[in-house]
Design a protein around this motif. Structure first.
Motif, mmCIF file in Angstrom:
data_model
loop_
_atom_site.group_PDB
_atom_site.id
_atom_site.type_symbol
_atom_site.label_atom_id
_atom_site.label_comp_id
_atom_site.label_asym_id
_atom_site.label_seq_id
_atom_site.Cartn_x
_atom_site.Cartn_y
_atom_site.Cartn_z
ATOM 1 N N UNK A 57 0.812 -1.224 0.000
ATOM 2 C CA UNK A 57 0.000 0.000 0.000
ATOM 3 C C UNK A 57 0.839 1.264 0.000
ATOM 4 N N UNK A 58 1.814 1.343 0.901
ATOM 5 C CA UNK A 58 2.563 2.593 1.068
ATOM 6 C C UNK A 58 3.421 2.918 -0.158
ATOM 7 N N UNK A 59 4.303 2.016 -0.611
ATOM 8 C CA UNK A 59 5.106 2.379 -1.785
ATOM 9 C C UNK A 59 4.288 2.563 -3.055
ATOM 10 N N UNK A 60 3.218 1.789 -3.218
ATOM 11 C CA UNK A 60 2.414 1.943 -4.443
ATOM 12 C C UNK A 60 1.722 3.298 -4.469
ATOM 13 N N UNK A 61 1.204 3.746 -3.341
ATOM 14 C CA UNK A 61 0.543 5.045 -3.331
ATOM 15 C C UNK A 61 1.548 6.179 -3.476
ATOM 16 N N UNK A 99 11.577 7.387 0.953
ATOM 17 C CA UNK A 99 11.432 8.385 1.996
ATOM 18 C C UNK A 99 10.066 8.277 2.676
ATOM 19 N N UNK A 100 9.021 7.996 1.875
ATOM 20 C CA UNK A 100 7.688 7.823 2.445
ATOM 21 C C UNK A 100 7.662 6.607 3.375
ATOM 22 N N UNK A 101 8.265 5.513 2.928
ATOM 23 C CA UNK A 101 8.324 4.307 3.778
ATOM 24 C C UNK A 101 9.068 4.604 5.074
ATOM 25 N N UNK A 102 10.203 5.285 4.945
ATOM 26 C CA UNK A 102 11.022 5.587 6.128
ATOM 27 C C UNK A 102 10.270 6.472 7.121
ATOM 28 N N UNK A 103 9.427 7.367 6.618
ATOM 29 C CA UNK A 103 8.679 8.251 7.502
ATOM 30 C C UNK A 103 7.623 7.525 8.318
ATOM 31 N N UNK A 104 7.095 6.420 7.779
ATOM 32 C CA UNK A 104 6.045 5.669 8.461
ATOM 33 C C UNK A 104 6.624 4.543 9.318
ATOM 34 N N UNK A 105 7.803 4.055 8.936
ATOM 35 C CA UNK A 105 8.393 2.877 9.574
ATOM 36 C C UNK A 105 8.480 2.949 11.103
#
Length: 482
Positions: A57-61, A99-105
């Motif tokens: 979900x996160x990387x695809x969006x 960067x988006x993944x890292x922010x949520x991780x």
């Protein structure tokens, strides 16, 4: 004798709850259980956050967002804005996704769950009996176990596919350079979303679907999405089979069979988005007396397996493969475990969104299913083209379809259009709360918003009512009192 000694030296943990898998389902359950002060052991053999955070979900969006900006530049002239040619840097797109993944991780991290008081074991879990398992050099004997190990991409047995590089959602987001010619095998939500995203970022894209694209969605809604994909240059082959894949001097050749004959499609990359398979390898479910099939672990409507101590939630059960559904099941199973009262699933209230442009959303019962279950069904529609905000944004493709049952109760809805997923939340509330169409009609919505499409569809329910002879006579009588 040595093995017996090793078991004696192994530390034994006896938590209230042992959760296997730290994806969406497992993390939701662990956080809720700790909030209620249950002792929790959480086991994850790979990456915290599971598929949703790392490869789903996160990387695809994040990729879709990058593609949306590229598309916005191309159509800026329609708004009187002049922009230069679109230039896409594949490496910087990848950096954005990471960067988006890292922010949520951090929200899904080992550290966070340890701060919540859970014991986190980063290792493989294996059942050694009906009431125990081993992981990380420790034996866990929990009061209850919950399996939430998720699913992985299924790769179909296509001749030659194992001889070429193949992308799945687990690897496609690691590409540093954009594909020149991408062939997507599979016409479900993942295939459609990524096909449009890569096309907008500059790749030539062909989608090959065994049946029609998005086969689980309303066909009128799908037609709107299909038309947009084709208009943007995505080539679609429906009711087609991939007969063979082979290497060629300049890349890959994909042989496709359809009613019109055989076609050979050149590709630089192949993305397989042809379904998913449950992850149960290495768990030794037979030692725990847990039954499974090719579709996943067998569970009752209350998510109990064939072993009453063990439950299963999320993709591993072969149920709806959505993050929000996994979280819903986490709450359901926790209530069942705590109260001993069976908490059945509410499948009639399921909602999902395909994040294409325009978005396609579904809530509750579709029209066909509603007519099978109910004698009195009415379908209400309203087009985006009659919505002022949609016209201002030049986003007039699409419509809202509301399915109502006896007494005007909202049974479901299908939506296609800009931000359809956001408006679908209104219908998710309506279905779960058993609201009636009149509740929507009386709703005061801000103007101008796209959500007004939903209210306008509801208001159309009064059109037939006002034509009823009795209603006409009442209105005539009221007019005389003016």
């Amino acid at each position: 004798m040595a093995a017996t000694g090793a078991r004696l030296l192994m530390e034994t943990l006896t938590p209230d709850l042992c959760i296997i898998g730290a994806g969406s389902a497992g993390l939701s359950l662990a956080a809720a259980a700790r909030a209620l002060d249950l002792s929790v052991v959480l086991i994850e053999r790979h990456r915290m956050g599971g598929d949703c955070l790392n490869t789903g979900c996160v990387p695809s969006k994040a990729l879709i967002a990058a593609a949306r900006h590229a598309h916005a530049i191309r159509r800026a002239a329609a708004f009187g804005v002049t922009a230069g040619a679109v230039a896409v840097d594949g490496e910087r797109v990848r950096a954005h996704v990471r960067d988006v993944i890292a922010g949520i991780a951090p929200h899904d991290s080992v550290e966070r769950f340890e701060r919540l008081g859970a014991t986190v074991i980063t290792d493989h879990a294996r059942f050694t009996g009906r009431d125990r398992l081993v992981a990380g050099g420790r034996e866990i004997r929990a009061k209850r176990f919950v399996i939430a190990t998720g699913s992985r991409p299924a790769v179909p047995p296509i001749p030659g596919l194992d001889g070429v590089p193949v992308l799945t959602n687990e690897s496609v987001f690691d590409l540093a350079a954009l594909p020149e010619r991408l062939v997507v095998i599979g016409g479900g939500p993942i295939g459609v979303e990524l096909a449009q995203a890569f096309r907008r970022l500059g790749s030539a894209v062909t989608v090959i679907a065994r049946s029609e694209i998005l086969p689980k969605d309303d066909r009128d809604c799908v037609a709107v999405v299909r038309d947009r994909l084709v208009a943007e240059g995505v080539e679609i082959r429906e009711r087609a089979t991939v007969d063979r894949v082979e290497r060629a001097d300049d890349g890959i050749l994909v042989t496709v069979g359809a009613a019109g004959g055989t076609e050979r499609i050149p590709a630089s990359h192949i993305l397989v988005a042809a379904g998913r398979t449950p992850v149960t390898d290495g768990l030794d479910l037979s030692a725990a007396g847990v039954a499974e099939t090719e579709r996943g672990i067998t569970v009752t409507p209350t998510l109990m397996t064939s072993n009453r101590r063990i439950y299963a939630i999320g993709d591993v059960t072969g149920s709806f493969q959505f993050t929000h559904w996994a979280s819903h099941q986490a709450g359901q199973v926790l209530r069942t475990i705590l109260t001993r009262l069976p908490q059945a699933e509410r499948r009639d209230a399921i909602a999902w969104v395909t994040y294409a442009d325009p978005e396609l959303a579904h809530v509750g019962l579709g029209e066909a299913e509603a007519r099978r279950r109910h004698r009195s069904v009415k379908v209400l529609r309203s087009p985006y083209a009659e919505n002022d905000r949609a016209r201002a944004d030049r986003e007039t493709d699409g419509f809202v379809k509301i399915v109502t049952g006896p007494g005007g109760r909202i049974l479901g809805a299908d939506l296609v259009g800009a931000a359809a997923g956001e408006t679908a939340a209104l219908f998710a509330l309506a279905v779960s709360s058993r609201l009636k169409v009149g509740d929507f009609a009386r709703m005061v919505t801000p103007y101008p918003t796209l959500a007004e499409v939903a209210k306008r569809a509801a208001v159309t329910s009064y059109a037939d009512t006002s034509k009823h002879p009795l209603v006409r006579r009442v209105i005539q009588a009221l007019r005389r009192t003016l």
